[in-house]
Design a protein around this motif. Structure first.
Motif, PDB file in Angstrom:
ATOM      1  N   LEU A 133       0.813  -1.201   0.000  1.00  0.00           N
ATOM      2  CA  LEU A 133       0.000   0.000   0.000  1.00  0.00           C
ATOM      3  C   LEU A 133       0.850   1.257   0.000  1.00  0.00           C
ATOM      4  O   LEU A 133       0.374   2.328  -0.287  1.00  0.00           O
ATOM      5  N   VAL A 134       2.092   1.122   0.360  1.00  0.00           N
ATOM      6  CA  VAL A 134       3.048   2.203   0.194  1.00  0.00           C
ATOM      7  C   VAL A 134       4.256   1.588  -0.455  1.00  0.00           C
ATOM      8  O   VAL A 134       4.791   0.598   0.019  1.00  0.00           O
ATOM      9  N   LEU A 135       4.706   2.163  -1.571  1.00  0.00           N
ATOM     10  CA  LEU A 135       5.669   1.482  -2.406  1.00  0.00           C
ATOM     11  C   LEU A 135       7.017   2.168  -2.389  1.00  0.00           C
ATOM     12  O   LEU A 135       7.118   3.377  -2.341  1.00  0.00           O
ATOM     13  N   LEU A 136       8.053   1.360  -2.490  1.00  0.00           N
ATOM     14  CA  LEU A 136       9.411   1.857  -2.432  1.00  0.00           C
ATOM     15  C   LEU A 136      10.179   1.408  -3.665  1.00  0.00           C
ATOM     16  O   LEU A 136       9.887   0.362  -4.228  1.00  0.00           O
ATOM     17  N   PRO A 137      11.198   2.173  -4.109  1.00  0.00           N
ATOM     18  CA  PRO A 137      11.923   1.799  -5.313  1.00  0.00           C
ATOM     19  C   PRO A 137      12.568   0.426  -5.219  1.00  0.00           C
ATOM     20  O   PRO A 137      12.754  -0.248  -6.205  1.00  0.00           O
ATOM     21  N   ILE A 138      12.887  -0.010  -4.011  1.00  0.00           N
ATOM     22  CA  ILE A 138      13.607  -1.262  -3.849  1.00  0.00           C
ATOM     23  C   ILE A 138      12.715  -2.475  -4.049  1.00  0.00           C
ATOM     24  O   ILE A 138      13.189  -3.588  -4.263  1.00  0.00           O
ATOM     25  N   SER A 170      11.089   2.747  11.685  1.00  0.00           N
ATOM     26  CA  SER A 170      11.089   3.689  12.788  1.00  0.00           C
ATOM     27  C   SER A 170       9.687   3.920  13.335  1.00  0.00           C
ATOM     28  O   SER A 170       8.717   4.037  12.571  1.00  0.00           O
ATOM     29  N   ALA A 171       9.574   3.997  14.644  1.00  0.00           N
ATOM     30  CA  ALA A 171       8.285   4.271  15.291  1.00  0.00           C
ATOM     31  C   ALA A 171       7.961   5.750  15.281  1.00  0.00           C
ATOM     32  O   ALA A 171       6.953   6.176  15.865  1.00  0.00           O
ATOM     33  N   LEU A 172       8.789   6.550  14.584  1.00  0.00           N
ATOM     34  CA  LEU A 172       8.582   7.994  14.546  1.00  0.00           C
ATOM     35  C   LEU A 172       8.486   8.521  13.115  1.00  0.00           C
ATOM     36  O   LEU A 172       8.412   9.728  12.910  1.00  0.00           O
ATOM     37  N   GLU A 173       8.479   7.621  12.127  1.00  0.00           N
ATOM     38  CA  GLU A 173       8.461   8.046  10.730  1.00  0.00           C
ATOM     39  C   GLU A 173       7.413   7.269   9.935  1.00  0.00           C
ATOM     40  O   GLU A 173       7.092   6.125  10.270  1.00  0.00           O
ATOM     41  N   PRO A 174       6.888   7.903   8.853  1.00  0.00           N
ATOM     42  CA  PRO A 174       5.920   7.211   7.995  1.00  0.00           C
ATOM     43  C   PRO A 174       6.534   5.946   7.406  1.00  0.00           C
ATOM     44  O   PRO A 174       7.748   5.870   7.198  1.00  0.00           O
ATOM     45  N   GLY A 175       5.697   4.975   7.125  1.00  0.00           N
ATOM     46  CA  GLY A 175       6.213   3.710   6.626  1.00  0.00           C
ATOM     47  C   GLY A 175       5.349   3.087   5.561  1.00  0.00           C
ATOM     48  O   GLY A 175       4.846   3.768   4.679  1.00  0.00           O
ATOM     49  N   CYS A 176       5.143   1.780   5.652  1.00  0.00           N
ATOM     50  CA  CYS A 176       4.442   1.065   4.596  1.00  0.00           C
ATOM     51  C   CYS A 176       3.817  -0.208   5.143  1.00  0.00           C
ATOM     52  O   CYS A 176       4.066  -0.607   6.280  1.00  0.00           O
ATOM     53  N   ALA A 177       2.989  -0.834   4.305  1.00  0.00           N
ATOM     54  CA  ALA A 177       2.372  -2.113   4.637  1.00  0.00           C
ATOM     55  C   ALA A 177       2.626  -3.063   3.484  1.00  0.00           C
ATOM     56  O   ALA A 177       2.550  -2.677   2.320  1.00  0.00           O
ATOM     57  N   VAL A 178       2.928  -4.308   3.800  1.00  0.00           N
ATOM     58  CA  VAL A 178       3.341  -5.277   2.782  1.00  0.00           C
ATOM     59  C   VAL A 178       2.558  -6.577   2.936  1.00  0.00           C
ATOM     60  O   VAL A 178       2.390  -7.084   4.052  1.00  0.00           O
ATOM     61  N   VAL A 183       1.644 -15.480   2.776  1.00  0.00           N
ATOM     62  CA  VAL A 183       2.901 -15.953   3.363  1.00  0.00           C
ATOM     63  C   VAL A 183       3.627 -14.845   4.110  1.00  0.00           C
ATOM     64  O   VAL A 183       4.584 -15.115   4.837  1.00  0.00           O
ATOM     65  N   PHE A 184       3.176 -13.599   3.926  1.00  0.00           N
ATOM     66  CA  PHE A 184       3.816 -12.495   4.637  1.00  0.00           C
ATOM     67  C   PHE A 184       2.836 -11.341   4.717  1.00  0.00           C
ATOM     68  O   PHE A 184       2.208 -10.983   3.725  1.00  0.00           O
ATOM     69  N   ARG A 185       2.694 -10.758   5.906  1.00  0.00           N
ATOM     70  CA  ARG A 185       1.793  -9.631   6.113  1.00  0.00           C
ATOM     71  C   ARG A 185       2.379  -8.801   7.257  1.00  0.00           C
ATOM     72  O   ARG A 185       2.500  -9.284   8.385  1.00  0.00           O
ATOM     73  N   ARG A 186       2.735  -7.551   6.972  1.00  0.00           N
ATOM     74  CA  ARG A 186       3.377  -6.773   8.025  1.00  0.00           C
ATOM     75  C   ARG A 186       3.291  -5.269   7.730  1.00  0.00           C
ATOM     76  O   ARG A 186       3.274  -4.857   6.576  1.00  0.00           O
ATOM     77  N   GLY A 187       3.225  -4.493   8.776  1.00  0.00           N
ATOM     78  CA  GLY A 187       3.284  -3.044   8.664  1.00  0.00           C
ATOM     79  C   GLY A 187       4.587  -2.520   9.217  1.00  0.00           C
ATOM     80  O   GLY A 187       5.186  -3.128  10.118  1.00  0.00           O
ATOM     81  N   TYR A 188       5.031  -1.407   8.676  1.00  0.00           N
ATOM     82  CA  TYR A 188       6.275  -0.764   9.120  1.00  0.00           C
ATOM     83  C   TYR A 188       6.008   0.726   9.320  1.00  0.00           C
ATOM     84  O   TYR A 188       5.300   1.352   8.528  1.00  0.00           O
ATOM     85  N   GLY A 211      -0.436  -1.201  10.299  1.00  0.00           N
ATOM     86  CA  GLY A 211      -0.712  -2.630  10.340  1.00  0.00           C
ATOM     87  C   GLY A 211      -1.560  -3.057   9.167  1.00  0.00           C
ATOM     88  O   GLY A 211      -1.907  -2.238   8.301  1.00  0.00           O
ATOM     89  N   PRO A 212      -1.943  -4.326   9.089  1.00  0.00           N
ATOM     90  CA  PRO A 212      -2.759  -4.822   7.979  1.00  0.00           C
ATOM     91  C   PRO A 212      -4.120  -4.142   7.873  1.00  0.00           C
ATOM     92  O   PRO A 212      -4.751  -4.173   6.824  1.00  0.00           O
TER      93      PRO A 212
END
Length: 352
Positions: A12-17, A40-48, A57-62, A74-75
């Motif tokens: 839901l949030v995409l990164l070049p890598i 980081s618990a202080l910066e915007p992140g992503c969900a995968v 097989v994999f579900r996680r928020g960052y 989170g999911p």
């Protein structure tokens, strides 16, 4: 060995890598390493979310949803899908075709009799596959608000886009002769849904897609009309830190990018496409077929370069000899563009 063709990779949030390699049979720690800069618990992140052979097989928020609440992603976190919305807009159109209320060869001037004469050359199919030639409403707004600071430009909605296009005398090129990615086209498609269904675009999506699939957290967001639970906000890193930049003058349109959803609900969407819950495999086929030019020559972009393959809401290409469906996405918590493996990999049975 990387079995990337046999899985779906949804973020839901995409990164070049991010790449197809992330779908491989690798330990969760390896996927965590790919997204380590967003933990980081202080910066915007992503969900995968990674789905392989129909199983998650994999579900996680960052990271966090926003800088005010510092809620962990989170999911269940809801992100603005941006151009991934086009999958749902296209599906709404296909459902109307299924109902017998619309045909792909219907013309814009047939649906909206008061539309300018150039609408006679624009079919529903050409709106869906970006060969309509409609002028981008973003470009029209730039001309309308020359010199006006971005934060002072009012948000435009679908009706406003329609009015801008009604005041144009022609398309950028004769419809069907070129390919050019068009947000204007998908805004108009949302209005076609409203005209032919007699419902608001958001209500149609709820009744025909979200409710049947139990995508209970998914909505077409309209400020003042509904609210987004567990919402993630867009941010930009300006060198000195993060700044919330969630909305712009073009963030209120619906058909081209206004849907919010979560990993949990996208998993349901993936399953529905795989099992042909809403539309049969035959009915889905036009959505996964590239447009054809009027002449025998390959379809081109306006600048003469070869156009990418595009169906109804999905880019089409191949990866290691297998068909792949993707969408260009502007991320929510990062300002990054990336092609995404769509949740349609097995929806038409092309995996062998």
């Amino acid at each position: 060995m990387i079995h990337s063709i046999r899985c779906k990779f949804l973020t839901l949030v995409l990164l070049p890598i991010v790449s197809m390699a992330a779908c491989a049979q690798v330990p969760a720690s390896h996927i965590d390493a790919i997204f380590s800069r967003f933990t980081s618990a202080l910066e915007p992140g992503c969900a995968v979310l990674v789905i392989k052979d129909g199983k998650t097989v994999f579900r996680r928020g960052y990271g966090i949803t926003d800088l005010r609440s510092l809620h962990a992603i989170g999911p269940e976190t809801n992100f603005r899908l941006a151009s991934l919305t086009k999958q749902f807009t296209a599906t709404a159109i296909m459902l109307l075709v299924h109902d017998g209320k619309l045909r792909y060869d219907d013309r814009l001037s047939d649906v909206f009799p008061g539309f300018p004469p150039y609408g006679k050359g624009i079919t529903i199919r050409r709106l869906l596959n970006h060969t309509s030639g409609l002028v981008d409403y973003e470009d029209l707004m730039e001309k309308q608000y020359v010199g006006v600071p971005a934060e002072q430009i009012p948000q435009i909605k679908d009706v406003g886009v329609f009015e801008l296009l009604k005041h144009q005398a022609q398309t950028k090129f004769p419809p069907g002769t070129r390919w050019d990615y068009s947000n204007s086209g998908y805004v108009i498609l949302a209005m076609v849904v409203e005209k032919k269904s007699g419902m608001s675009f958001g209500d149609f999506l709820q009744e025909r897609i979200f409710k049947p699939l139990k995508m209970n957290r998914t909505i077409a967001y309209e400020n003042g009309k509904n609210e987004i639970a567990n919402r993630a906000y867009g941010h930009t890193h300006n060198g000195g830190g993060w700044r919330e930049t969630d909305q712009s003058s073009t963030s209120a349109t619906l058909g081209d990018g206004g849907i919010y959803t979560s990993l949990d609900d996208l998993e349901k969407w993936d399953r529905a496409l795989t099992r042909h819950v809403l539309l049969t495999e035959k009915e889905m086929a036009p959505a996964l077929a590239p447009p054809v030019a009027r002449s025998a020559a390959p379809l081109q972009n306006p600048d003469g370069t070869l156009a990418p393959g595009y169906g109804f809401g999905w880019f089409l290409d191949t990866h290691r000899g297998h068909r792949r469906y993707a969408q260009l996405v502007v991320s929510v918590a990062q300002v990054t563009r990336l092609r995404l493996c769509s949740p349609s990999f097995r929806a038409v049975g092309h995996l062998t």
